[in-house]
Design a protein around this motif. Structure first.
Motif, PDB file in Angstrom:
ATOM      1  N   ALA A 172       0.806  -1.218   0.000  1.00 44.85           N
ATOM      2  CA  ALA A 172       0.000   0.000   0.000  1.00 44.85           C
ATOM      3  C   ALA A 172       0.843   1.273   0.000  1.00 44.85           C
ATOM      4  CB  ALA A 172      -0.927  -0.001   1.211  1.00 44.85           C
ATOM      5  N   VAL A 173       2.168   1.129   0.075  1.00 45.56           N
ATOM      6  CA  VAL A 173       3.062   2.297   0.134  1.00 45.56           C
ATOM      7  C   VAL A 173       4.031   2.225  -1.037  1.00 45.56           C
ATOM      8  CG1 VAL A 173       4.726   3.592   1.528  1.00 45.56           C
ATOM      9  CG2 VAL A 173       2.871   2.321   2.650  1.00 45.56           C
ATOM     10  N   PRO A 174       3.711   2.866  -2.174  1.00 51.44           N
ATOM     11  CA  PRO A 174       4.576   2.773  -3.362  1.00 51.44           C
ATOM     12  C   PRO A 174       6.022   3.160  -3.115  1.00 51.44           C
ATOM     13  CG  PRO A 174       2.448   3.679  -3.979  1.00 51.44           C
ATOM     14  CD  PRO A 174       2.454   3.596  -2.484  1.00 51.44           C
ATOM     15  N   SER A 175       6.265   4.111  -2.208  1.00 57.42           N
ATOM     16  CA  SER A 175       7.648   4.522  -1.941  1.00 57.42           C
ATOM     17  C   SER A 175       8.497   3.375  -1.420  1.00 57.42           C
ATOM     18  CB  SER A 175       7.675   5.671  -0.922  1.00 57.42           C
ATOM     19  OG  SER A 175       7.046   6.820  -1.429  1.00 57.42           O
ATOM     20  N   SER A 176       7.840   2.390  -0.802  1.00 54.96           N
ATOM     21  CA  SER A 176       8.601   1.265  -0.259  1.00 54.96           C
ATOM     22  C   SER A 176       9.117   0.354  -1.358  1.00 54.96           C
ATOM     23  CB  SER A 176       7.749   0.468   0.742  1.00 54.96           C
ATOM     24  OG  SER A 176       6.720  -0.268   0.085  1.00 54.96           O
ATOM     25  N   TRP A 177       8.468   0.352  -2.528  1.00 52.35           N
ATOM     26  CA  TRP A 177       8.863  -0.562  -3.596  1.00 52.35           C
ATOM     27  C   TRP A 177      10.229  -0.181  -4.152  1.00 52.35           C
ATOM     28  CZ3 TRP A 177       3.834   0.471  -6.838  1.00 52.35           C
ATOM     29  CH2 TRP A 177       2.716   0.249  -6.026  1.00 52.35           C
ATOM     30  N   ASN A 178      10.383   1.090  -4.518  1.00 54.36           N
ATOM     31  CA  ASN A 178      11.674   1.526  -5.073  1.00 54.36           C
ATOM     32  C   ASN A 178      12.743   1.632  -3.994  1.00 54.36           C
ATOM     33  OD1 ASN A 178       9.779   3.979  -4.673  1.00 54.36           O
ATOM     34  ND2 ASN A 178      11.811   4.892  -4.537  1.00 54.36           N
ATOM     35  N   ALA A 179      12.336   2.028  -2.774  1.00 51.24           N
ATOM     36  CA  ALA A 179      13.311   2.157  -1.694  1.00 51.24           C
ATOM     37  C   ALA A 179      13.952   0.815  -1.374  1.00 51.24           C
ATOM     38  CB  ALA A 179      12.642   2.731  -0.445  1.00 51.24           C
ATOM     39  N   ALA A 180      13.170  -0.258  -1.445  1.00 53.36           N
ATOM     40  CA  ALA A 180      13.674  -1.586  -1.093  1.00 53.36           C
ATOM     41  C   ALA A 180      14.735  -2.081  -2.063  1.00 53.36           C
ATOM     42  CB  ALA A 180      12.518  -2.589  -1.026  1.00 53.36           C
ATOM     43  N   VAL A 181      14.718  -1.560  -3.297  1.00 53.75           N
ATOM     44  CA  VAL A 181      15.740  -1.966  -4.269  1.00 53.75           C
ATOM     45  C   VAL A 181      16.747  -0.842  -4.530  1.00 53.75           C
ATOM     46  CG1 VAL A 181      14.407  -3.773  -5.396  1.00 53.75           C
ATOM     47  CG2 VAL A 181      14.132  -1.417  -6.174  1.00 53.75           C
ATOM     48  N   GLY A 182      16.784   0.135  -3.616  1.00 54.05           N
ATOM     49  CA  GLY A 182      17.830   1.150  -3.665  1.00 54.05           C
ATOM     50  C   GLY A 182      17.665   2.207  -4.728  1.00 54.05           C
ATOM     51  N   HIS A 236      24.481   3.035  -4.296  1.00 51.18           N
ATOM     52  CA  HIS A 236      24.929   1.653  -4.446  1.00 51.18           C
ATOM     53  C   HIS A 236      25.943   1.371  -3.339  1.00 51.18           C
ATOM     54  CE1 HIS A 236      25.631  -2.088  -6.594  1.00 51.18           C
ATOM     55  NE2 HIS A 236      26.920  -1.910  -6.438  1.00 51.18           N
ATOM     56  N   PHE A 237      25.966   0.126  -2.867  1.00 48.43           N
ATOM     57  CA  PHE A 237      26.923  -0.283  -1.836  1.00 48.43           C
ATOM     58  C   PHE A 237      27.433  -1.669  -2.218  1.00 48.43           C
ATOM     59  CE2 PHE A 237      28.766  -1.583   2.077  1.00 48.43           C
ATOM     60  CZ  PHE A 237      28.915  -0.474   2.896  1.00 48.43           C
ATOM     61  N   PRO A 238      28.739  -1.824  -2.386  1.00 45.96           N
ATOM     62  CA  PRO A 238      29.272  -3.123  -2.842  1.00 45.96           C
ATOM     63  C   PRO A 238      28.934  -4.255  -1.882  1.00 45.96           C
ATOM     64  CG  PRO A 238      30.939  -1.405  -3.025  1.00 45.96           C
ATOM     65  CD  PRO A 238      29.802  -0.814  -2.238  1.00 45.96           C
ATOM     66  N   SER A 239      28.625  -5.398  -2.461  1.00 46.91           N
ATOM     67  CA  SER A 239      28.476  -6.608  -1.658  1.00 46.91           C
ATOM     68  C   SER A 239      29.802  -7.361  -1.700  1.00 46.91           C
ATOM     69  CB  SER A 239      27.345  -7.486  -2.199  1.00 46.91           C
ATOM     70  OG  SER A 239      27.619  -7.867  -3.536  1.00 46.91           O
ATOM     71  N   PRO A 240      30.100  -8.175  -0.692  1.00 43.57           N
ATOM     72  CA  PRO A 240      31.402  -8.855  -0.648  1.00 43.57           C
ATOM     73  C   PRO A 240      31.618  -9.785  -1.833  1.00 43.57           C
ATOM     74  CG  PRO A 240      30.283  -8.959   1.483  1.00 43.57           C
ATOM     75  CD  PRO A 240      29.284  -8.448   0.500  1.00 43.57           C
ATOM     76  N   GLY A 241      32.705  -9.584  -2.554  1.00 44.60           N
ATOM     77  CA  GLY A 241      33.005 -10.404  -3.720  1.00 44.60           C
ATOM     78  C   GLY A 241      33.305 -11.852  -3.380  1.00 44.60           C
ATOM     79  N   LYS A 242      33.630 -12.130  -2.119  1.00 39.96           N
ATOM     80  CA  LYS A 242      33.946 -13.506  -1.723  1.00 39.96           C
ATOM     81  C   LYS A 242      32.693 -14.371  -1.626  1.00 39.96           C
ATOM     82  CE  LYS A 242      38.243 -12.524   0.785  1.00 39.96           C
ATOM     83  NZ  LYS A 242      38.363 -11.126   0.339  1.00 39.96           N
ATOM     84  N   LEU A 243      31.524 -13.742  -1.562  1.00 40.82           N
ATOM     85  CA  LEU A 243      30.291 -14.525  -1.550  1.00 40.82           C
ATOM     86  C   LEU A 243      30.029 -15.088  -2.936  1.00 40.82           C
ATOM     87  CD1 LEU A 243      27.972 -12.162   0.527  1.00 40.82           C
ATOM     88  CD2 LEU A 243      29.387 -14.049   1.350  1.00 40.82           C
ATOM     89  N   THR A 244      29.249 -16.149  -3.007  1.00 34.03           N
ATOM     90  CA  THR A 244      28.966 -16.732  -4.315  1.00 34.03           C
ATOM     91  C   THR A 244      28.076 -15.793  -5.116  1.00 34.03           C
ATOM     92  OG1 THR A 244      27.004 -17.898  -3.511  1.00 34.03           O
ATOM     93  CG2 THR A 244      29.120 -19.059  -3.366  1.00 34.03           C
ATOM     94  N   PHE A 282      23.503  -6.841  -3.023  1.00 33.11           N
ATOM     95  CA  PHE A 282      22.445  -6.565  -2.048  1.00 33.11           C
ATOM     96  C   PHE A 282      22.040  -5.107  -2.169  1.00 33.11           C
ATOM     97  CE2 PHE A 282      24.923 -10.015  -0.003  1.00 33.11           C
ATOM     98  CZ  PHE A 282      23.950 -11.002  -0.066  1.00 33.11           C
ATOM     99  N   ALA A 283      20.782  -4.875  -2.500  1.00 35.10           N
ATOM    100  CA  ALA A 283      20.289  -3.510  -2.668  1.00 35.10           C
ATOM    101  C   ALA A 283      20.331  -2.764  -1.341  1.00 35.10           C
ATOM    102  CB  ALA A 283      18.858  -3.547  -3.204  1.00 35.10           C
ATOM    103  N   MET A 284      20.743  -1.499  -1.394  1.00 34.25           N
ATOM    104  CA  MET A 284      20.784  -0.662  -0.198  1.00 34.25           C
ATOM    105  C   MET A 284      19.420  -0.013   0.003  1.00 34.25           C
ATOM    106  SD  MET A 284      23.506   2.279   0.911  1.00 34.25           S
ATOM    107  CE  MET A 284      22.959   3.584  -0.200  1.00 34.25           C
ATOM    108  N   ASP A 285      18.716  -0.424   1.033  1.00 36.16           N
ATOM    109  CA  ASP A 285      17.370   0.080   1.288  1.00 36.16           C
ATOM    110  C   ASP A 285      17.433   1.567   1.626  1.00 36.16           C
ATOM    111  OD1 ASP A 285      14.681   0.512   2.331  1.00 36.16           O
ATOM    112  OD2 ASP A 285      14.554  -1.670   2.507  1.00 36.16           O
ATOM    113  N   LEU A 286      16.574   2.361   1.007  1.00 39.97           N
ATOM    114  CA  LEU A 286      16.562   3.804   1.229  1.00 39.97           C
ATOM    115  C   LEU A 286      15.462   4.208   2.208  1.00 39.97           C
ATOM    116  CD1 LEU A 286      17.306   5.095  -2.375  1.00 39.97           C
ATOM    117  CD2 LEU A 286      18.870   4.415  -0.563  1.00 39.97           C
ATOM    118  N   SER A 293      18.439  -9.507  -2.591  1.00 47.64           N
ATOM    119  CA  SER A 293      19.449  -9.783  -3.613  1.00 47.64           C
ATOM    120  C   SER A 293      19.109  -9.027  -4.893  1.00 47.64           C
ATOM    121  CB  SER A 293      19.515 -11.279  -3.909  1.00 47.64           C
ATOM    122  OG  SER A 293      19.916 -11.998  -2.774  1.00 47.64           O
ATOM    123  N   GLU A 294      20.143  -8.497  -5.570  1.00 52.11           N
ATOM    124  CA  GLU A 294      19.922  -7.797  -6.832  1.00 52.11           C
ATOM    125  C   GLU A 294      20.840  -8.359  -7.914  1.00 52.11           C
ATOM    126  OE1 GLU A 294      20.717  -3.634  -6.352  1.00 52.11           O
ATOM    127  OE2 GLU A 294      22.829  -3.919  -5.890  1.00 52.11           O
TER     128      GLU A 294
END
Length: 316
Positions: free
Chosen positions: A185-195, A231-239, A245-249, A261-262
């Motif tokens: 019900a909160v459109p702002s949450s959709w884009n915020a969740a994927v940064g 954007h915030f880098p995710s650890p390259g050592k992970l598979t 990982f999207a930075m939630d706004l 996950s993105e």
């Protein structure tokens, strides 16, 4: 010797490492954020870093580097995927499944931006798009009583999006994780969740589609998004299967929800069925005037909670 992309710089990248270090002392918040990202994003291979530096003519100042990051996305990532995110230089970020994947992806489409493109950019007449209808899409979608009534217009919008996107990669989140992170019900949450930062009153829709509909799925890097401070880098050592990982706004109260996950992939033709799978449409209320460093700090804490070892020395 300075560091760049998670390691000590080689001679060929020494100047790039120097510029990234200089950005850390800059007065502009976005420059400092990008500086830290360039220093820590160990998902970028040596070969890809050198390719970026060479094809952007080895920028020699912070301003030149900022422009180089923008130009690289526009001229290389968006036009020559097999020289960039789908090249052998980026193979460490290819998502490889041991069995056919069955999960869904989610994409949040900025309808307002798309309508602006339709208004200002030529569309091949052979597509037979009803441009006059599409230019009024926001008002029509806002007043359409049912999802079914809006579906034909959404299909036209998605046809236009396919035509205008060209080869620009599509960014997508894992739908299961995204759905858990948003309030329908909160459109702002959709884009915020994927940064994704969106202007107040921007109209958007969310679409859902199977990962089997896309080709090679790729874990994104800073070079794939350019000069973008959220954007915030995710650890390259992970598979790579975990994606980035999207930075939630949004400022989220603890306990933190799971990270979303993105991924990126070559564009595919979306249609109204992908939208009907969510039915989500609405206007963004805005995210408020919050320093990006609050979001970065929160995201770093979320990463530390799940993957402490790879990121414990990263600066926020």
């Amino acid at each position: 010797m300075s560091r760049i992309f998670g390691r000590e710089s080689t001679h060929s990248l020494e100047d790039l490492a120097r510029l990234a270090s200089e950005m850390l002392a800059d007065d502009e918040e976005s420059n400092r954020a990008i500086g830290w990202n360039l220093i820590h994003d160990d998902r970028v291979s040596e070969a890809r870093a050198e390719h970026f530096f060479e094809v952007t003519n080895r920028p020699g100042s912070i301003d030149e580097l900022k422009q180089a990051l923008v130009d690289y996305v526009e001229e290389w990532v968006s036009r020559q995927p097999f020289e960039t995110y789908l090249s052998h230089r980026n193979a460490k970020n290819f998502v490889r499944f041991s069995r056919p994947p069955s999960f869904d992806l989610g994409h949040v489409l900025n309808v307002s931006r798309l309508v602006h493109q339709i208004t200002t950019e030529p569309i091949d007449s052979s597509w037979n798009l009803d441009e006059s209808l599409l230019k009024g899409a926001e008002d029509i979608l806002s007043t359409a009583a049912t999802v079914g009534a809006a579906a034909p217009l959404v299909n036209e919008l998605l046809r236009a999006e396919w035509r205008l996107r060209g080869n620009r990669p599509t960014w997508a989140g894992s739908w299961d994780l995204l759905e858990k992170s948003i309030d329908a019900a909160v459109p702002s949450s959709w884009n915020a969740a994927v940064g994704l930062w969106r202007r107040r009153n921007a109209y958007q829709i969310a679409i859902r589609y199977p990962v089997s509909a896309v080709g090679q799925l790729v874990r994104p890097t800073q070079l794939d998004i350019g000069f973008f401070q959220y954007h915030f880098p995710s650890p390259g050592k992970l598979t790579p299967e975990k994606g980035g990982f999207a930075m939630d706004l949004r400022l989220i109260p603890r306990p933190f929800p799971d990270l979303v996950s993105e991924f990126i992939h070559v564009p595919i033709r979306f249609d109204h069925q992908h939208w009907l799978a969510t039915g989500l449409r609405g206007r963004v209320d805005g995210l408020g005037d919050v320093s990006p460093w609050k979001f970065r700090g929160q995201h770093a804490r979320r990463l530390l909670g799940s993957y402490a070892k790879p990121v414990r020395h990263w600066k926020k």
